[in-house]
Design a protein around this motif. Structure first.
Motif, short mmCIF file in Angstrom:
data_model
loop_
_atom_site.label_atom_id
_atom_site.label_comp_id
_atom_site.label_asym_id
_atom_site.label_seq_id
_atom_site.Cartn_x
_atom_site.Cartn_y
_atom_site.Cartn_z
N TYR A 137 -45.23 -22.50 -54.38
CA TYR A 137 -44.64 -21.16 -54.28
C TYR A 137 -44.72 -20.49 -55.67
N TYR A 138 -44.47 -21.24 -56.60
CA TYR A 138 -44.45 -20.32 -57.86
C TYR A 138 -45.71 -19.77 -58.30
N VAL A 139 -46.73 -20.44 -58.13
CA VAL A 139 -48.03 -19.81 -58.41
C VAL A 139 -48.63 -19.01 -57.41
N ALA A 140 -48.29 -19.00 -56.23
CA ALA A 140 -48.94 -18.58 -55.05
C ALA A 140 -48.43 -17.80 -54.07
N GLY A 141 -47.28 -18.60 -53.56
CA GLY A 141 -46.20 -18.10 -52.70
C GLY A 141 -45.70 -16.76 -53.20
N SER A 142 -45.38 -16.67 -54.34
CA SER A 142 -44.93 -15.43 -55.10
C SER A 142 -45.63 -14.30 -54.82
N VAL A 143 -47.10 -14.62 -54.85
CA VAL A 143 -48.10 -13.29 -54.80
C VAL A 143 -47.75 -12.77 -53.44
N GLY A 144 -47.67 -13.76 -52.31
CA GLY A 144 -47.20 -13.10 -51.27
C GLY A 144 -45.99 -12.21 -51.16
N LEU A 145 -45.07 -12.64 -51.77
CA LEU A 145 -43.88 -11.80 -51.65
C LEU A 145 -44.10 -10.45 -52.76
N MET A 146 -45.00 -10.49 -53.75
CA MET A 146 -45.41 -9.38 -54.75
C MET A 146 -46.19 -8.50 -53.64
N LEU A 147 -47.19 -8.80 -52.80
CA LEU A 147 -47.92 -7.97 -52.08
C LEU A 147 -47.19 -7.30 -50.83
N LEU A 148 -46.21 -8.04 -50.25
CA LEU A 148 -45.82 -7.78 -49.30
C LEU A 148 -45.17 -6.23 -48.96
N PRO A 149 -44.51 -5.62 -49.87
CA PRO A 149 -44.02 -4.37 -49.67
C PRO A 149 -45.23 -3.37 -49.53
N ILE A 150 -46.26 -3.71 -50.37
CA ILE A 150 -47.38 -2.99 -50.20
C ILE A 150 -47.84 -3.17 -48.81
N LEU A 151 -47.91 -4.05 -47.84
CA LEU A 151 -48.66 -4.46 -46.80
C LEU A 151 -47.72 -4.04 -45.78
N SER A 152 -46.53 -4.06 -45.77
CA SER A 152 -45.47 -3.99 -44.75
C SER A 152 -44.35 -3.05 -45.02
N SER A 153 -43.83 -2.28 -44.11
CA SER A 153 -42.59 -1.47 -44.00
C SER A 153 -41.41 -2.41 -43.72
N HIS A 154 -41.98 -3.64 -43.24
CA HIS A 154 -40.79 -4.54 -42.72
C HIS A 154 -40.82 -5.77 -43.65
N ALA A 155 -41.07 -5.68 -44.86
CA ALA A 155 -41.18 -6.75 -45.98
C ALA A 155 -40.15 -7.74 -45.86
N ALA A 156 -38.78 -7.34 -45.81
CA ALA A 156 -37.52 -8.07 -45.57
C ALA A 156 -37.55 -9.21 -44.56
N GLU A 157 -38.22 -8.74 -43.43
CA GLU A 157 -38.30 -9.78 -42.38
C GLU A 157 -39.34 -10.74 -42.09
N ILE A 158 -40.12 -10.66 -43.03
CA ILE A 158 -41.42 -11.57 -43.01
C ILE A 158 -41.63 -12.39 -44.43
N GLN A 159 -40.33 -12.70 -45.06
CA GLN A 159 -40.67 -13.37 -46.34
C GLN A 159 -41.10 -14.65 -46.57
N GLU A 160 -40.73 -15.57 -45.32
CA GLU A 160 -41.10 -16.83 -45.16
C GLU A 160 -42.65 -17.06 -44.79
N PRO A 161 -43.01 -16.31 -43.73
CA PRO A 161 -44.47 -16.51 -43.66
C PRO A 161 -45.33 -15.86 -44.70
N ALA A 162 -45.00 -15.05 -45.58
CA ALA A 162 -45.83 -14.33 -46.58
C ALA A 162 -46.14 -15.19 -47.57
N LYS A 163 -44.98 -16.02 -48.01
CA LYS A 163 -44.83 -17.34 -48.87
C LYS A 163 -45.73 -18.47 -48.14
N LYS A 164 -45.72 -18.84 -47.07
CA LYS A 164 -46.39 -19.63 -46.50
C LYS A 164 -48.30 -19.35 -46.54
#
Length: 292
Positions: A132-159
């Motif tokens: 999570y710390y070295v890569a799942g975090s990257v999913g969360l960094m990118l999410l607001p760029i890729l989705s207007s629903h970022a808050a709803e899909i945090q877990e799958p982005a981390k996965k």
């Protein structure tokens, strides 16, 4: 989201620098994310360049002092002070354009600190936390760029980020061992009788292959689970994100096809195969839509 097109134009050289970084260091991500609309692609390049700098300071330079400098620059950035550096200038535009969350950037730096004083994970839980710390975090960094629903899909982005990091680990077993690191969990190695001496072999033992497959299957489960977020990814970003996931996942298949030759040589997805996968993205998205 504010319209900051003029800011992107004004910082063309900064974003070009970030594009050069991703193009040099990750042909997979560049192949996938270069398909995004221009400003979203540029934003992904800026995030990647930040992550690459943090990673290289430890993996290549072993420079804890400079990592702290980066951490201090992040604190300043959060407080509105932008360092005179192309990555930070580009990120300032990204943060002004998208509803970015700064916490994952701190988490990335925390993950790099774990490699300074490296400790082999005891079990899958510890490995997943590290991922999570070295890569799942990257999913969360990118999410607001890729989705207007970022808050709803945090877990799958981390996965998805965690799946990609486990893929990295399984691809780089030999390289990591030469750096004094074994990321495979201690309990799994012990359960199958894998000893450290086996990492020096030119070919992996069957026991090591068995552990490799257990982790590969876990990564593939994470890839599958992450795809539930796809309907909430912006339509103009879905092909690029799915392409990144498919190409990255394909590395596991390549290693299998090469008879697990990962101890002495890194295996990679061929350019031809990447193009094939890009061609399959549209059909895969259509199939996903039918399921939903």
């Amino acid at each position: 989201m504010k319209n900051n097109s003029t800011d992107f134009s004004a910082h063309k050289q900064d974003f070009t620098y970030c594009e050069t970084v991703i193009k040099k260091h990750s042909k997979t991500f560049y192949t996938a994310f270069s398909q995004l609309p221009k400003e979203k692609a540029q934003s992904v390049y800026a995030v990647y360049a930040f992550c690459r700098r943090a990673d290289d300071l430890i993996d290549l330079a072993q420079d804890e002092v400079q990592l702290q400098v980066l951490a201090d620059q992040l604190v300043d950035f959060e407080n509105g002070i932008v360092a005179d550096d192309p990555i930070w200038r580009a990120l300032a535009v990204v943060f002004a354009t998208f509803p970015m969350d700064i916490q994952p950037f701190y988490d990335m730096i925390a993950g790099q600190r774990r490699d300074i004083d490296f400790k082999q994970p005891k079990d899958l839980a510890e490995l997943t936390e590290y991922c999570y710390y070295v890569a799942g975090s990257v999913g969360l960094m990118l999410l607001p760029i890729l989705s207007s629903h970022a808050a709803e899909i945090q877990e799958p982005a981390k996965k998805l980020g965690e799946a990609m990091q486990i893929t990295n680990i399984l691809r780089d077993i030999g390289e990591d061992y030469q750096m004094g690191r074994i990321y495979l969990p201690q309990d799994q190695l012990a359960a199958f009788g894998v000893t450290e001496k086996m990492f020096n072999n030119s070919k992996p033992t069957q026991a090591l292959v068995t552990v490799w497959e257990e982790l590969a299957n876990y990564a593939e489960t994470l890839y599958d689970d992450s795809l539930v977020m796809m309907p909430l990814i912006d339509a103009d970003c879905r092909p690029a994100l799915l392409a990144a996931a498919m190409i990255y996942r394909e590395q596991l298949s390549v290693i299998r096809e090469k008879d697990y030759a990962m101890l002495k040589q890194r295996q990679a997805v061929s350019k031809f195969r990447k193009l094939q996968l890009l061609g399959e993205v549209k059909e895969t998205l259509q199939q996903m839509d039918q399921v939903i």
